[in-house]
Design a protein around this motif. Sequence first.
Motif, PDB file in Angstrom:
ATOM      1  N   GLU A 147       0.971   9.389  -1.026  1.00 56.36           N
ATOM      2  CA  GLU A 147       0.290  10.571  -1.537  1.00 56.36           C
ATOM      3  C   GLU A 147      -0.076  11.557  -0.430  1.00 56.36           C
ATOM      4  OE1 GLU A 147      -0.366  11.610  -4.560  1.00 56.36           O
ATOM      5  OE2 GLU A 147       0.461   9.874  -5.602  1.00 56.36           O
ATOM      6  N   GLN A 148      -0.032  11.131   0.820  1.00 54.46           N
ATOM      7  CA  GLN A 148      -0.415  12.006   1.916  1.00 54.46           C
ATOM      8  C   GLN A 148       0.525  13.209   1.987  1.00 54.46           C
ATOM      9  OE1 GLN A 148      -1.471   9.801   5.663  1.00 54.46           O
ATOM     10  NE2 GLN A 148      -0.695   8.059   4.493  1.00 54.46           N
ATOM     11  N   GLN A 149      -0.036  14.365   2.294  1.00 54.16           N
ATOM     12  CA  GLN A 149       0.768  15.579   2.324  1.00 54.16           C
ATOM     13  C   GLN A 149       1.892  15.483   3.352  1.00 54.16           C
ATOM     14  OE1 GLN A 149      -1.411  19.238   2.435  1.00 54.16           O
ATOM     15  NE2 GLN A 149       0.400  20.465   2.911  1.00 54.16           N
ATOM     16  N   ALA A 150       1.640  14.812   4.464  1.00 57.00           N
ATOM     17  CA  ALA A 150       2.688  14.665   5.484  1.00 57.00           C
ATOM     18  C   ALA A 150       3.903  13.930   4.925  1.00 57.00           C
ATOM     19  CB  ALA A 150       2.134  13.917   6.697  1.00 57.00           C
ATOM     20  N   TRP A 151       3.666  13.005   4.005  1.00 60.78           N
ATOM     21  CA  TRP A 151       4.772  12.266   3.396  1.00 60.78           C
ATOM     22  C   TRP A 151       5.512  13.134   2.375  1.00 60.78           C
ATOM     23  CZ3 TRP A 151       5.063   6.413   2.609  1.00 60.78           C
ATOM     24  CH2 TRP A 151       4.580   5.737   3.743  1.00 60.78           C
ATOM     25  N   THR A 152       4.761  13.847   1.545  1.00 59.55           N
ATOM     26  CA  THR A 152       5.430  14.650   0.521  1.00 59.55           C
ATOM     27  C   THR A 152       6.075  15.903   1.100  1.00 59.55           C
ATOM     28  OG1 THR A 152       3.340  15.754  -0.020  1.00 59.55           O
ATOM     29  CG2 THR A 152       3.938  13.815  -1.339  1.00 59.55           C
ATOM     30  N   ASP A 153       5.571  16.387   2.236  1.00 57.28           N
ATOM     31  CA  ASP A 153       6.174  17.564   2.863  1.00 57.28           C
ATOM     32  C   ASP A 153       7.617  17.315   3.302  1.00 57.28           C
ATOM     33  OD1 ASP A 153       4.127  19.332   2.519  1.00 57.28           O
ATOM     34  OD2 ASP A 153       3.343  19.188   4.555  1.00 57.28           O
TER      35      ASP A 153
ATOM     36  N   SER B 128       0.810  -1.218   0.000  1.00 56.86           N
ATOM     37  CA  SER B 128       0.000   0.000   0.000  1.00 56.86           C
ATOM     38  C   SER B 128       0.844   1.269   0.000  1.00 56.86           C
ATOM     39  CB  SER B 128      -0.915   0.005   1.229  1.00 56.86           C
ATOM     40  OG  SER B 128      -0.146  -0.149   2.422  1.00 56.86           O
TER      41      SER B 128
ATOM     42  N   ARG C 234       3.535  11.665  -7.455  1.00 56.21           N
ATOM     43  CA  ARG C 234       3.319  12.610  -6.345  1.00 56.21           C
ATOM     44  C   ARG C 234       4.331  13.753  -6.353  1.00 56.21           C
ATOM     45  NH1 ARG C 234       6.239  10.366  -1.062  1.00 56.21           N
ATOM     46  NH2 ARG C 234       7.688   8.899  -2.022  1.00 56.21           N
TER      47      ARG C 234
ATOM     48  N   ALA D 294      -0.441   4.537  -1.959  1.00 55.68           N
ATOM     49  CA  ALA D 294      -1.576   5.229  -1.356  1.00 55.68           C
ATOM     50  C   ALA D 294      -1.121   6.090  -0.178  1.00 55.68           C
ATOM     51  CB  ALA D 294      -2.618   4.220  -0.896  1.00 55.68           C
ATOM     52  N   PHE D 295      -0.268   5.526   0.679  1.00 56.88           N
ATOM     53  CA  PHE D 295       0.246   6.292   1.818  1.00 56.88           C
ATOM     54  C   PHE D 295       1.135   7.439   1.354  1.00 56.88           C
ATOM     55  CE2 PHE D 295      -0.751   2.371   4.262  1.00 56.88           C
ATOM     56  CZ  PHE D 295      -1.501   2.948   5.268  1.00 56.88           C
TER      57      PHE D 295
END
Length: 249
Positions: A25-31, A19, A61, A22-23
Amino acid sequence: MTPVARRTADIASDWKSNSYYAFAEQQAWTDVFWNPTSQFRRLFEQLDSSKIVDLACGHGRHTARLLDVRSGSDAPETVYLLDVNQENIDACRARFNHDPRIEMYCNGGYDFHPIPDESVTAVFCYDAMVHFEFDAVFSYIRDAARILRPGGRALFHHSNFASAPGADYKENPHWRNYMSRSLFAHAANRAGLSILDQVTINWDEETHLDCLSLVERPVDANLILVARQERKFDFYRRMRRKLKSLVKG
């Protein structure tokens, strides 16, 4: 299929059924990568993104964030998305099919084909090369020297984990593969690229687990050759002086 391509395909297959995307894509990950105060962003701002490659793009992303931070007069003319998994390229086509600036290719996992020679201003790779085998990393470095224009730059996020040579990368912290800051610098130098900056970074609780390397294809490739010759001559001069002192002694 060559050994390096086979190993790359095996590693890429590890990410098909989980997964992660999917994870991710979260903004916390890309930040982590695009926050204005991060080392990633500091080094990224030293790239000319006119014609840029997003290597191991996943579901796009980072390209999405790139298009957010580089807009208006700084907007890219062309963004090349490369990934070894066709499923990821299909996802990117669905995501960016409205944007004529974006070209997407499923590549072989060890070079930038079909991108032409001396055609891009920049390359970046985030959160993917950390898992690559060392020979794939070296292969991408060599091919980056091919596709970059003179003065073009590449920013690679790679592993700095050199504690378990020969181990299965999935047994290492955060699935980091065998690589180091110095090995990367050596490979870049041999490919004719200049190291502009290298920064080791922590990943969660692991200190200095990763490295960010910013490299440049010199405007005049002969400058690197001259520097190498000067180092050789300096070595020979030191050896000659040493031999003379031994003879006199």
